[in-house]
Design a protein around this motif. Structure first.
Motif, short mmCIF file in Angstrom:
data_model
loop_
_atom_site.label_atom_id
_atom_site.label_comp_id
_atom_site.label_asym_id
_atom_site.label_seq_id
_atom_site.Cartn_x
_atom_site.Cartn_y
_atom_site.Cartn_z
N SER A 112 -2.16 -3.96 -14.75
CA SER A 112 -1.25 -2.83 -14.70
C SER A 112 -1.99 -1.53 -14.98
O SER A 112 -1.69 -0.50 -14.40
N GLU A 113 -2.99 -1.58 -15.87
CA GLU A 113 -3.78 -0.39 -16.14
C GLU A 113 -4.59 0.00 -14.92
O GLU A 113 -4.74 1.18 -14.60
N SER A 114 -5.14 -1.01 -14.20
CA SER A 114 -5.93 -0.68 -13.03
C SER A 114 -5.06 -0.09 -11.93
O SER A 114 -5.48 0.80 -11.21
N LYS A 115 -3.82 -0.58 -11.82
CA LYS A 115 -2.91 0.01 -10.84
C LYS A 115 -2.60 1.45 -11.20
O LYS A 115 -2.59 2.33 -10.36
N GLY A 116 -2.36 1.69 -12.49
CA GLY A 116 -2.07 3.05 -12.93
C GLY A 116 -3.26 3.97 -12.74
O GLY A 116 -3.12 5.10 -12.31
N SER A 117 -4.45 3.48 -13.04
CA SER A 117 -5.63 4.32 -12.88
C SER A 117 -5.95 4.53 -11.40
O SER A 117 -6.43 5.58 -11.01
N ALA A 118 -5.66 3.52 -10.55
CA ALA A 118 -5.87 3.69 -9.12
C ALA A 118 -4.92 4.76 -8.59
O ALA A 118 -5.28 5.58 -7.76
N GLY A 119 -3.67 4.75 -9.06
CA GLY A 119 -2.72 5.77 -8.65
C GLY A 119 -3.14 7.15 -9.12
O GLY A 119 -3.04 8.13 -8.38
N PHE A 120 -3.65 7.23 -10.32
CA PHE A 120 -4.13 8.49 -10.87
C PHE A 120 -5.31 9.01 -10.05
O PHE A 120 -5.37 10.20 -9.71
N MET A 121 -6.25 8.10 -9.73
CA MET A 121 -7.42 8.51 -8.95
C MET A 121 -7.03 8.95 -7.55
O MET A 121 -7.58 9.91 -7.03
N SER A 122 -6.07 8.26 -6.95
CA SER A 122 -5.66 8.66 -5.60
C SER A 122 -4.98 10.03 -5.63
O SER A 122 -5.17 10.83 -4.71
N ARG A 123 -4.21 10.32 -6.69
CA ARG A 123 -3.61 11.65 -6.80
C ARG A 123 -4.68 12.72 -6.97
O ARG A 123 -4.58 13.81 -6.39
N LEU A 124 -5.70 12.43 -7.78
CA LEU A 124 -6.79 13.39 -7.94
C LEU A 124 -7.52 13.62 -6.63
O LEU A 124 -7.87 14.77 -6.29
N GLU A 125 -7.76 12.55 -5.88
CA GLU A 125 -8.42 12.70 -4.58
C GLU A 125 -7.57 13.53 -3.63
O GLU A 125 -8.09 14.37 -2.88
N ASP A 126 -6.25 13.30 -3.63
CA ASP A 126 -5.36 14.08 -2.77
C ASP A 126 -5.41 15.56 -3.15
O ASP A 126 -5.48 16.44 -2.27
N ARG A 127 -5.39 15.85 -4.44
CA ARG A 127 -5.48 17.25 -4.89
C ARG A 127 -6.79 17.87 -4.45
O ARG A 127 -6.84 19.02 -4.00
N TRP A 128 -7.88 17.12 -4.59
CA TRP A 128 -9.20 17.63 -4.22
C TRP A 128 -9.26 17.95 -2.72
O TRP A 128 -9.77 18.99 -2.31
N GLU A 129 -8.72 17.03 -1.92
CA GLU A 129 -8.71 17.26 -0.47
C GLU A 129 -7.87 18.47 -0.11
O GLU A 129 -8.22 19.25 0.78
N LYS A 130 -6.73 18.66 -0.79
CA LYS A 130 -5.90 19.83 -0.53
C LYS A 130 -6.63 21.11 -0.89
O LYS A 130 -6.55 22.10 -0.16
#
Length: 135
Positions: A112-130
């Motif tokens: 569950s932590e890895s899912k949460g951290s993967a979601g967090f990382m994907s949001r950071l990547e989306d922000r970076w791309e924007k």
């Protein structure tokens, strides 16, 4: 005080009824009882563990006091420390105790932590791309 035959029959009927109505709850209860009634404290194991720890302590103290005469006593100190750790672990662990439930719960938590951290990382990547696109 043992139960009478009538009381034992009633208890068996209640248990069967519980198992038929809510099998998941009945399974959880029986697993909890199996853990609680498992092997408990062993005085022999405790005494042996403490004796091993005391031998390790004596070896460590001896090694510290004689380390100036020879460097081989450093190895004796390390072995003595290891004996102390093993002895204390042996003294305070339960015989036949398995840690499968703890490791399973840790695995579930890490998933569950890895899912949460993967979601967090994907949001950071989306922000970076924007930001890179100027949005």
């Amino acid at each position: 005080m043992p139960l009478s035959d009538h009381e034992q029959q009633l208890l068996d009927q209640l248990e069967q009824q519980l198992r038929s109505e809510d099998p998941r709850f009945a399974r959880n209860i029986s697993e909890t009882q199996a853990v609680a009634t498992g092997p408990g404290f062993s005085a022999k194991r405790f005494v042996l563990g403490i004796l091993i720890a005391l031998v390790g302590l004596a070896a460590t103290i001896l090694a510290i006091s004689l380390v100036s005469t020879s460097m081989w006593f450093i190895a004796l100190g390390v072995v003595g420390f290891g004996l102390m750790v093993v002895g204390m672990y042996w003294a305070f662990s339960r015989p036949g105790h398995t840690h499968t439930t703890q490791t399973e719960s840790k695995n579930v938590g890490s998933k569950s932590e890895s899912k949460g951290s993967a979601g967090f990382m994907s949001r950071l990547e989306d922000r970076w791309e924007k930001r890179q696109r100027g949005e």
